[in-house]
Design a protein around this motif. Structure first.
Motif, PDB file in Angstrom:
ATOM      1  N   PHE A  43       0.867  -1.173   0.000  1.00 57.25           N
ATOM      2  CA  PHE A  43       0.000   0.000   0.000  1.00 57.25           C
ATOM      3  C   PHE A  43       0.904   1.223   0.000  1.00 57.25           C
ATOM      4  CE2 PHE A  43      -2.880   3.141   1.869  1.00 57.25           C
ATOM      5  CZ  PHE A  43      -4.071   2.861   1.208  1.00 57.25           C
ATOM      6  N   GLU A  44       1.130   1.783  -1.194  1.00 56.31           N
ATOM      7  CA  GLU A  44       2.053   2.908  -1.353  1.00 56.31           C
ATOM      8  C   GLU A  44       1.356   4.031  -2.117  1.00 56.31           C
ATOM      9  OE1 GLU A  44       5.569   1.258  -3.250  1.00 56.31           O
ATOM     10  OE2 GLU A  44       5.522  -0.484  -1.898  1.00 56.31           O
ATOM     11  N   PRO A  45       0.475   4.800  -1.405  1.00 55.39           N
ATOM     12  CA  PRO A  45      -0.300   5.849  -2.069  1.00 55.39           C
ATOM     13  C   PRO A  45       0.585   6.929  -2.684  1.00 55.39           C
ATOM     14  CG  PRO A  45      -0.930   5.596   0.265  1.00 55.39           C
ATOM     15  CD  PRO A  45       0.242   4.726   0.018  1.00 55.39           C
ATOM     16  N   PRO A  46       0.244   7.446  -3.836  1.00 56.34           N
ATOM     17  CA  PRO A  46      -0.804   6.984  -4.740  1.00 56.34           C
ATOM     18  C   PRO A  46      -0.228   6.167  -5.902  1.00 56.34           C
ATOM     19  CG  PRO A  46      -0.178   9.188  -5.394  1.00 56.34           C
ATOM     20  CD  PRO A  46       0.740   8.770  -4.246  1.00 56.34           C
ATOM     21  N   ASN A  47       0.810   5.414  -5.672  1.00 54.97           N
ATOM     22  CA  ASN A  47       1.506   4.749  -6.777  1.00 54.97           C
ATOM     23  C   ASN A  47       1.318   3.246  -6.899  1.00 54.97           C
ATOM     24  OD1 ASN A  47       3.593   7.151  -5.775  1.00 54.97           O
ATOM     25  ND2 ASN A  47       3.196   7.059  -7.970  1.00 54.97           N
ATOM     26  N   LEU A  48       1.092   2.550  -5.791  1.00 54.20           N
ATOM     27  CA  LEU A  48       1.071   1.097  -5.884  1.00 54.20           C
ATOM     28  C   LEU A  48       0.137   0.481  -4.853  1.00 54.20           C
ATOM     29  CD1 LEU A  48       3.280  -1.210  -7.277  1.00 54.20           C
ATOM     30  CD2 LEU A  48       3.216  -1.690  -4.852  1.00 54.20           C
ATOM     31  N   LEU A  49      -0.719  -0.404  -5.333  1.00 53.25           N
ATOM     32  CA  LEU A  49      -1.587  -1.199  -4.478  1.00 53.25           C
ATOM     33  C   LEU A  49      -1.449  -2.640  -4.952  1.00 53.25           C
ATOM     34  CD1 LEU A  49      -3.888  -1.478  -2.346  1.00 53.25           C
ATOM     35  CD2 LEU A  49      -5.497  -1.146  -4.259  1.00 53.25           C
ATOM     36  N   GLU A  50      -1.175  -3.546  -4.008  1.00 51.14           N
ATOM     37  CA  GLU A  50      -1.075  -4.963  -4.347  1.00 51.14           C
ATOM     38  C   GLU A  50      -1.918  -5.738  -3.351  1.00 51.14           C
ATOM     39  OE1 GLU A  50       2.584  -7.097  -5.970  1.00 51.14           O
ATOM     40  OE2 GLU A  50       2.643  -7.540  -3.807  1.00 51.14           O
ATOM     41  N   THR A  51      -2.785  -6.608  -3.884  1.00 51.63           N
ATOM     42  CA  THR A  51      -3.707  -7.356  -3.037  1.00 51.63           C
ATOM     43  C   THR A  51      -3.829  -8.802  -3.509  1.00 51.63           C
ATOM     44  OG1 THR A  51      -5.735  -6.999  -4.339  1.00 51.63           O
ATOM     45  CG2 THR A  51      -5.094  -5.243  -2.795  1.00 51.63           C
ATOM     46  N   THR A  52      -4.343  -9.634  -2.622  1.00 53.61           N
ATOM     47  CA  THR A  52      -4.740 -10.969  -3.045  1.00 53.61           C
ATOM     48  C   THR A  52      -6.006 -10.821  -3.884  1.00 53.61           C
ATOM     49  OG1 THR A  52      -6.068 -11.284  -1.042  1.00 53.61           O
ATOM     50  CG2 THR A  52      -3.783 -12.089  -0.990  1.00 53.61           C
ATOM     51  N   PHE A  53      -6.377 -11.906  -4.569  1.00 54.39           N
ATOM     52  CA  PHE A  53      -7.620 -11.891  -5.346  1.00 54.39           C
ATOM     53  C   PHE A  53      -8.341 -13.219  -5.153  1.00 54.39           C
ATOM     54  CE2 PHE A  53     -10.413 -11.961  -9.036  1.00 54.39           C
ATOM     55  CZ  PHE A  53     -10.967 -10.703  -8.940  1.00 54.39           C
ATOM     56  N   GLY A  54      -9.665 -13.165  -5.083  1.00 53.55           N
ATOM     57  CA  GLY A  54     -10.439 -14.386  -4.869  1.00 53.55           C
ATOM     58  C   GLY A  54     -10.173 -14.991  -3.506  1.00 53.55           C
ATOM     59  N   GLY A  55     -10.009 -14.128  -2.505  1.00 52.18           N
ATOM     60  CA  GLY A  55      -9.695 -14.619  -1.167  1.00 52.18           C
ATOM     61  C   GLY A  55      -8.319 -15.251  -1.094  1.00 52.18           C
ATOM     62  N   GLY A  56      -7.460 -14.872  -2.027  1.00 57.55           N
ATOM     63  CA  GLY A  56      -6.109 -15.415  -2.086  1.00 57.55           C
ATOM     64  C   GLY A  56      -5.999 -16.664  -2.937  1.00 57.55           C
ATOM     65  N   GLU A  57      -7.136 -17.197  -3.391  1.00 59.51           N
ATOM     66  CA  GLU A  57      -7.130 -18.432  -4.173  1.00 59.51           C
ATOM     67  C   GLU A  57      -6.902 -18.189  -5.664  1.00 59.51           C
ATOM     68  OE1 GLU A  57     -10.637 -20.675  -3.286  1.00 59.51           O
ATOM     69  OE2 GLU A  57     -10.259 -20.601  -1.129  1.00 59.51           O
ATOM     70  N   GLN A  58      -7.054 -16.943  -6.111  1.00 60.18           N
ATOM     71  CA  GLN A  58      -6.877 -16.632  -7.532  1.00 60.18           C
ATOM     72  C   GLN A  58      -5.731 -15.656  -7.760  1.00 60.18           C
ATOM     73  OE1 GLN A  58      -8.043 -18.080 -10.179  1.00 60.18           O
ATOM     74  NE2 GLN A  58      -9.199 -19.508  -8.938  1.00 60.18           N
ATOM     75  N   GLY A  59      -4.724 -15.745  -6.940  1.00 64.90           N
ATOM     76  CA  GLY A  59      -3.503 -15.010  -7.188  1.00 64.90           C
ATOM     77  C   GLY A  59      -3.417 -13.651  -6.528  1.00 64.90           C
ATOM     78  N   ILE A  60      -2.562 -12.820  -7.132  1.00 64.97           N
ATOM     79  CA  ILE A  60      -2.226 -11.491  -6.610  1.00 64.97           C
ATOM     80  C   ILE A  60      -2.408 -10.479  -7.743  1.00 64.97           C
ATOM     81  CG2 ILE A  60      -0.320 -10.053  -5.758  1.00 64.97           C
ATOM     82  CD1 ILE A  60       0.767 -12.627  -4.423  1.00 64.97           C
ATOM     83  N   VAL A  61      -3.007  -9.343  -7.410  1.00 68.91           N
ATOM     84  CA  VAL A  61      -3.208  -8.264  -8.371  1.00 68.91           C
ATOM     85  C   VAL A  61      -2.407  -7.054  -7.915  1.00 68.91           C
ATOM     86  CG1 VAL A  61      -4.879  -6.728  -9.483  1.00 68.91           C
ATOM     87  CG2 VAL A  61      -5.506  -9.105  -8.989  1.00 68.91           C
ATOM     88  N   THR A  62      -1.613  -6.515  -8.838  1.00 68.78           N
ATOM     89  CA  THR A  62      -0.830  -5.309  -8.572  1.00 68.78           C
ATOM     90  C   THR A  62      -1.339  -4.199  -9.476  1.00 68.78           C
ATOM     91  OG1 THR A  62       1.104  -6.672  -8.083  1.00 68.78           O
ATOM     92  CG2 THR A  62       1.495  -4.320  -8.501  1.00 68.78           C
ATOM     93  N   TYR A  63      -1.673  -3.064  -8.860  1.00 66.76           N
ATOM     94  CA  TYR A  63      -2.095  -1.869  -9.573  1.00 66.76           C
ATOM     95  C   TYR A  63      -0.965  -0.860  -9.421  1.00 66.76           C
ATOM     96  CZ  TYR A  63      -6.729  -3.874  -8.400  1.00 66.76           C
ATOM     97  OH  TYR A  63      -7.808  -4.697  -8.207  1.00 66.76           O
ATOM     98  N   ALA A  64      -0.265  -0.568 -10.508  1.00 66.43           N
ATOM     99  CA  ALA A  64       0.819   0.411 -10.471  1.00 66.43           C
ATOM    100  C   ALA A  64       0.353   1.657 -11.230  1.00 66.43           C
ATOM    101  CB  ALA A  64       2.075  -0.159 -11.112  1.00 66.43           C
ATOM    102  N   LEU A  65       0.491   2.818 -10.600  1.00 63.91           N
ATOM    103  CA  LEU A  65       0.034   4.077 -11.196  1.00 63.91           C
ATOM    104  C   LEU A  65       1.215   4.995 -11.455  1.00 63.91           C
ATOM    105  CD1 LEU A  65      -3.018   4.821  -8.849  1.00 63.91           C
ATOM    106  CD2 LEU A  65      -2.996   3.541 -11.001  1.00 63.91           C
ATOM    107  N   GLN A  66       1.193   5.636 -12.630  1.00 62.19           N
ATOM    108  CA  GLN A  66       2.206   6.634 -12.984  1.00 62.19           C
ATOM    109  C   GLN A  66       1.493   7.870 -13.511  1.00 62.19           C
ATOM    110  OE1 GLN A  66       4.744   4.975 -15.966  1.00 62.19           O
ATOM    111  NE2 GLN A  66       5.663   3.472 -14.606  1.00 62.19           N
ATOM    112  N   ALA A  67       1.821   9.030 -12.944  1.00 59.79           N
ATOM    113  CA  ALA A  67       1.254  10.281 -13.432  1.00 59.79           C
ATOM    114  C   ALA A  67       1.818  10.592 -14.803  1.00 59.79           C
ATOM    115  CB  ALA A  67       1.547  11.414 -12.456  1.00 59.79           C
ATOM    116  N   ARG A  68       0.961  11.019 -15.704  1.00 57.76           N
ATOM    117  CA  ARG A  68       1.343  11.434 -17.062  1.00 57.76           C
ATOM    118  C   ARG A  68       0.643  12.750 -17.352  1.00 57.76           C
ATOM    119  NH1 ARG A  68       3.041   6.795 -20.345  1.00 57.76           N
ATOM    120  NH2 ARG A  68       4.486   5.755 -18.941  1.00 57.76           N
ATOM    121  N   GLY A  69       1.204  13.842 -16.826  1.00 56.68           N
ATOM    122  CA  GLY A  69       0.524  15.128 -16.948  1.00 56.68           C
ATOM    123  C   GLY A  69      -0.751  15.067 -16.119  1.00 56.68           C
ATOM    124  N   GLY A  70      -1.881  15.383 -16.714  1.00 54.54           N
ATOM    125  CA  GLY A  70      -3.165  15.284 -16.026  1.00 54.54           C
ATOM    126  C   GLY A  70      -3.792  13.910 -16.140  1.00 54.54           C
TER     127      GLY A  70
END
Length: 179
Positions: free
Chosen positions: A92-119
């Motif tokens: 949990f690294e606001p506002p750049n990175l969120l990583e969580t389990t998926f499907g209660g941990g049974e369907q892997g890991i999801v990583t959301y990486a954000l990069q600002a590009r102007g607006g």
């Protein structure tokens, strides 16, 4: 109103891993809020509870919240409606990175990486450890349609029928992952 899918770039990174990229017309702070705040997340993906650095949160499947019009819930998805999945926040690294389990941990890991590009914000979503028998195709089409919903919501526009977008995404992803 007919929906037109603007598919994100999707690629298979391995037998159990997919990566999608989508440029969103919103600030990185706005996109972060749509990822972590349940009331905003339910408008494009799943509600539940807020994701935070406190460790766990709920995702509640109720895709009736996604379409602006009243549309039937497809029978093939009805069994999942209302299901709650308890997820763990791994990073949990606001506002750049969120990583969580998926499907209660049974369907892997999801990583959301954000990069600002102007607006705008480049969202790179990586889903690894997929164990579903339908594999990357199923998750790829789901993520594609949900990221399209996110693009509409952060831009302040609506979507008449989420399920139309979902059907289109199935074809787009099938073609993309086959090449």
């Amino acid at each position: 109103m007919a929906e037109t899918l603007i598919a994100p770039r999707i690629s298979r990174m391995g037998p159990d891993t997919i990566r999608l990229e989508r440029l969103l017309d919103a600030s990185i702070e706005t996109v972060w809020r749509y990822l972590t705040e349940a009331d905003l997340r339910r408008t494009w993906f799943m509600g539940g509870t807020d994701a935070s650095d406190q460790g766990e949160f709920d995702l509640v499947i109720d895709h009736d919240n996604l379409s602006d019009e009243v549309v039937p819930y497809p029978e093939s998805y009805a069994a999942s409606k209302g299901k709650t999945m308890r997820e763990k926040v791994l990073r949990f690294e606001p506002p750049n990175l969120l990583e969580t389990t998926f499907g209660g941990g049974e369907q892997g890991i999801v990583t959301y990486a954000l990069q600002a590009r102007g607006g705008q914000t480049l969202l790179t979503l990586t889903h690894r450890g997929i164990t579903s028998p339908t594999g990357p195709q199923n998750f790829g089409s789901g993520w594609t349609s949900h990221l399209e919903m996110l693009a509409h919501r952060v831009a302040g526009t609506g979507v008449a029928n989420f399920w139309t977008l979902h059907a289109q995404s199935q074809e787009e992803v099938r073609a993309a992952l086959a090449s």
